[in-house]
Design a protein around this motif. Structure first.
Motif, PDB file in Angstrom:
ATOM      1  N   MET A   1      -2.655  -0.223   4.811  1.00 12.93           N
ATOM      2  CA  MET A   1      -4.002  -0.780   4.881  1.00 12.93           C
ATOM      3  C   MET A   1      -4.172  -1.905   3.860  1.00 12.93           C
ATOM      4  O   MET A   1      -4.894  -2.874   4.082  1.00 12.93           O
ATOM      5  CB  MET A   1      -5.044   0.309   4.630  1.00 12.93           C
TER       6      MET A   1
ATOM      7  N   PHE B   1      -4.313   0.031  -3.538  1.00 17.00           N
ATOM      8  CA  PHE B   1      -5.640   0.186  -2.941  1.00 17.00           C
ATOM      9  C   PHE B   1      -6.540  -1.005  -3.276  1.00 17.00           C
ATOM     10  O   PHE B   1      -7.279  -1.500  -2.429  1.00 17.00           O
ATOM     11  CB  PHE B   1      -6.280   1.478  -3.434  1.00 17.00           C
TER      12      PHE B   1
ATOM     13  N   SER C   1      -0.499   5.267   4.118  1.00 16.21           N
ATOM     14  CA  SER C   1      -1.830   4.846   4.551  1.00 16.21           C
ATOM     15  C   SER C   1      -2.399   3.774   3.633  1.00 16.21           C
ATOM     16  O   SER C   1      -2.880   2.733   4.087  1.00 16.21           O
ATOM     17  CB  SER C   1      -2.766   6.055   4.585  1.00 16.21           C
ATOM     18  N   ILE C   2      -2.329   4.000   2.336  1.00 20.17           N
ATOM     19  CA  ILE C   2      -2.887   3.053   1.369  1.00 20.17           C
ATOM     20  C   ILE C   2      -2.096   1.758   1.346  1.00 20.17           C
ATOM     21  O   ILE C   2      -2.668   0.662   1.324  1.00 20.17           O
ATOM     22  CB  ILE C   2      -2.930   3.684  -0.035  1.00 20.17           C
TER      23      ILE C   2
ATOM     24  N   LEU D   1      -0.244   9.750   2.510  1.00 20.83           N
ATOM     25  CA  LEU D   1      -1.314   9.083   1.768  1.00 20.83           C
ATOM     26  C   LEU D   1      -0.842   7.729   1.250  1.00 20.83           C
ATOM     27  O   LEU D   1      -1.555   6.723   1.369  1.00 20.83           O
ATOM     28  CB  LEU D   1      -1.764   9.963   0.605  1.00 20.83           C
TER      29      LEU D   1
ATOM     30  N   SER E   1      -2.861   0.164  11.387  1.00 22.86           N
ATOM     31  CA  SER E   1      -3.319   0.115   9.998  1.00 22.86           C
ATOM     32  C   SER E   1      -3.056  -1.253   9.380  1.00 22.86           C
ATOM     33  O   SER E   1      -3.931  -1.828   8.716  1.00 22.86           O
ATOM     34  CB  SER E   1      -2.615   1.205   9.181  1.00 22.86           C
TER      35      SER E   1
ATOM     36  N   TRP F   1      -5.816   7.653   8.678  1.00 24.26           N
ATOM     37  CA  TRP F   1      -4.379   7.393   8.815  1.00 24.26           C
ATOM     38  C   TRP F   1      -3.562   8.502   8.151  1.00 24.26           C
ATOM     39  O   TRP F   1      -2.530   8.933   8.684  1.00 24.26           O
ATOM     40  CB  TRP F   1      -3.997   6.050   8.203  1.00 24.26           C
ATOM     41  N   THR F   2      -4.018   8.963   6.991  1.00 17.31           N
ATOM     42  CA  THR F   2      -3.300  10.024   6.288  1.00 17.31           C
ATOM     43  C   THR F   2      -3.238  11.286   7.144  1.00 17.31           C
ATOM     44  O   THR F   2      -2.179  11.922   7.255  1.00 17.31           O
ATOM     45  CB  THR F   2      -3.986  10.335   4.944  1.00 17.31           C
TER      46      THR F   2
ATOM     47  N   TYR G   1     -13.332   1.447   4.903  1.00 16.57           N
ATOM     48  CA  TYR G   1     -11.954   1.298   4.412  1.00 16.57           C
ATOM     49  C   TYR G   1     -11.425   2.642   3.922  1.00 16.57           C
ATOM     50  O   TYR G   1     -10.309   3.056   4.254  1.00 16.57           O
ATOM     51  CB  TYR G   1     -11.938   0.262   3.286  1.00 16.57           C
ATOM     52  N   LEU G   2     -12.247   3.336   3.127  1.00 10.97           N
ATOM     53  CA  LEU G   2     -11.850   4.641   2.604  1.00 10.97           C
ATOM     54  C   LEU G   2     -11.691   5.641   3.743  1.00 10.97           C
ATOM     55  O   LEU G   2     -10.738   6.441   3.765  1.00 10.97           O
ATOM     56  CB  LEU G   2     -12.909   5.129   1.615  1.00 10.97           C
TER      57      LEU G   2
ATOM     58  N   ASP H   1      -8.415   5.063   5.546  1.00 11.32           N
ATOM     59  CA  ASP H   1      -7.295   5.578   4.759  1.00 11.32           C
ATOM     60  C   ASP H   1      -7.129   7.081   4.969  1.00 11.32           C
ATOM     61  O   ASP H   1      -6.015   7.585   5.113  1.00 11.32           O
ATOM     62  CB  ASP H   1      -7.516   5.281   3.260  1.00 11.32           C
TER      63      ASP H   1
ATOM     64  N   GLY I   1      -5.952  -3.805   8.339  1.00 13.74           N
ATOM     65  CA  GLY I   1      -6.014  -4.167   6.927  1.00 13.74           C
ATOM     66  C   GLY I   1      -6.032  -5.664   6.728  1.00 13.74           C
ATOM     67  O   GLY I   1      -6.786  -6.189   5.898  1.00 13.74           O
TER      68      GLY I   1
END
Length: 483
Positions: free
Chosen positions: A428, A337, A424-425, A421, A458, A406-407, A399-400, A403, A462
């Motif tokens: 990104m 992250f 996604s992290i 999760l 994503s 996408w999750t 950004y958060l 995430d 990113g």
């Protein structure tokens, strides 16, 4: 907006993509591969697309506006990704969607792959995978400006749209000079990494591929087991050094080149980043020893390499960290992250944003306790304007939020929640490996098609730090009256 000007520059970028394919074309001819003809066809298609765009476009006669810079950057990356996927599709090893996935993963420096067996792909195609890392790592636009600096002062808008991290000033006053200086540092680091890998016993082409993946912090390897294939502590140590080196602001190296190496030692963000890497290494080493009973030396070796690899968003794998204790996996997830430094080839939130967020929160607490107090927030001795601080807060929230989005989309498509999760992290953050179904020893080949499309978006958002891509999806962005 001058759409004809945008179209013309996109045509030049298409030609640049075809020019880059000459390298794997030569490699294919050297190895006598049938893939050589596929690269020839790809080059012809790039040239045709470029010619078509330039015929219907117009040669720039005025400076680019900010919106033209954003449009060129966003559309240019999309065009480059589509053209870069052509060799994958023509090779017959992947579908169109998988080819686009591999292309975006390479250009964004993510390093996630949909090719289940890398041993079966031709050497020239493997080299092209690593080259896409190299083109996208420093930045397609930055390299384009460095090699073709004929677009005037308006290139600053293209440069800024592709740059990573918050900035309030430039280390080099002219964008063209900055692009050339960054390009020189980039080539120097790549050459040095290649020579060091060769000194570790790798043959030239393998050493080059790993250098092309390490300096851009990408992570593609020609082997299914990544760096674990070599089982070499010396090679891992050398790659760790270059991954940490590439996680710093490249502008800092330009400044150090001009003003002396003390610039590096005084850079607060880089010192903080290195401290985070070694703190994560220490915590994971202790956790692995206590939980898995590993030897201390081996635990430190694997923890250091993975801390550097994940924090730099390179994504090389020396051990199956999916089998590590939960605490160590949580640390790796946080490193995914966070990412590296602003102005580097890394992905993620960036260390400088975390520092500014923490300082801003602390300043707000002080102001609540002492309303008349004036608190000035500084970074590297430079006072940060309120515009930069508010921009950091906005970026963090968006950004958060992405995430989380996408999750939700990945989980709705059938992925386990924790795996969704992690994907996604890691996408990104342009890191690559996740956990569970898409862990250190796995590929993204079996991911559902809808999830692959989500991951493509994503990875692209990113790499370009969200807003240049979001702008393209805003209807008002294209309204003539809004210009």
């Amino acid at each position: 907006m001058n759409l004809l000007l945008v179209l013309y520059i996109l045509g030049r970028l298409a030609w640049a993509c075809g020019f880059g394919m000459l390298i794997p074309l030569a490699a294919g001819a050297w190895y006598g591969e049938s893939m050589t003809f596929m690269f020839f066809l790809s080059i012809v298609l790039c040239a045709a697309v470029g010619k078509l765009c330039m015929m219907h476009g117009a040669v720039p006669e005025e400076e680019l506006t900010n919106r033209e810079g954003v449009a060129i950057t966003g559309l240019g990356w999309m065009l480059f990704a589509v053209l870069s996927m052509i060799p994958y599709v023509l090779s017959g090893h992947v579908s169109v969607l998988d080819g686009l996935f591999e292309s975006i993963s390479g250009l964004s420096g993510t390093g996630a792959t949909v090719i289940p067996d890398l041993d079966v792909i031709p050497r020239s195609l493997s080299l092209w995978r690593s080259l896409t890392h190299w083109f996208g790592g420093l930045g397609i636009i930055v390299i384009f400006i460095a090699l073709f600096p004929q677009l005037g002062r308006g290139t600053v808008h293209m440069f800024n749209a592709e740059s990573t991290g918050p900035t309030s000033s430039r280390r080099v006053p002219r964008i063209k000079e900055m692009a050339k200086a960054l390009f020189c540092v980039y080539i120097s680091f790549t050459a040095a990494a290649t020579l060091v890998c060769m000194a570790c016993g790798l043959e030239f082409i393998i050493a080059l591929e790993h250098a092309l993946s390490t300096i851009p912090t990408g992570g593609f390897s020609p082997y299914n087991t990544s760096v674990a294939y070599f089982n070499s502590p010396v090679l891992e140590g050398c790659l760790t050094f270059f991954m940490i080196l590439s996680s710093a602001n490249f502008g800092m190296y330009v400044a150090a080149w001009k003003r002396g190496p003390h610039i590096i030692l005084r850079d607060t963000e880089f010192r903080t980043y290195v401290g985070i890497v070694f703190l994560a290494t220490a915590l994971m080493t202790i956790n692995i020893i206590l939980t898995l009973g590993w030897d201390g030396t081996e635990a430190f070796r694997q923890a250091l390499f993975q801390a550097a690899s994940i924090s730099s968003s390179t994504g090389f794998v020396s051990s199956d960290f999916d089998q590590w204790p939960s605490f160590s996996k949580l640390i790796l997830l946080l490193l995914m992250f966070l990412g590296g430094c602003a102005g580097s080839t890394t992905g993620g939130l960036k260390v400088t944003r975390l520092m500014l967020l923490c300082k801003t929160i602390y300043a707000r607490i002080l102001q609540k306790l002492h309303p008349s107090m004036v608190v000035r927030i500084r970074s590297n001795g430079e006072e940060m304007p309120e515009e930069v601080l508010s921009g950091v807060a906005r970026f963090f929230l968006v950004y958060l939020g992405l995430d989380v989005l996408w999750t939700l989309l990945l989980a709705a498509d059938g992925l386990p929640v924790f795996d969704a999760l992690a994907v996604s992290i890691t996408t990104m953050g342009n890191c690559g490996p996740g956990f569970g179904l898409f862990g250190a020893t796995c590929t993204y080949a079996d991911m559902p098609s809808f999830s692959k499309m989500v991951v493509c978006l994503s990875m692209l958002m990113g790499r370009l730090e969200i807003f240049p891509i979001l702008a393209l999806f805003m209807p008002t962005f294209w309204h003539r009256q809004s210009w």
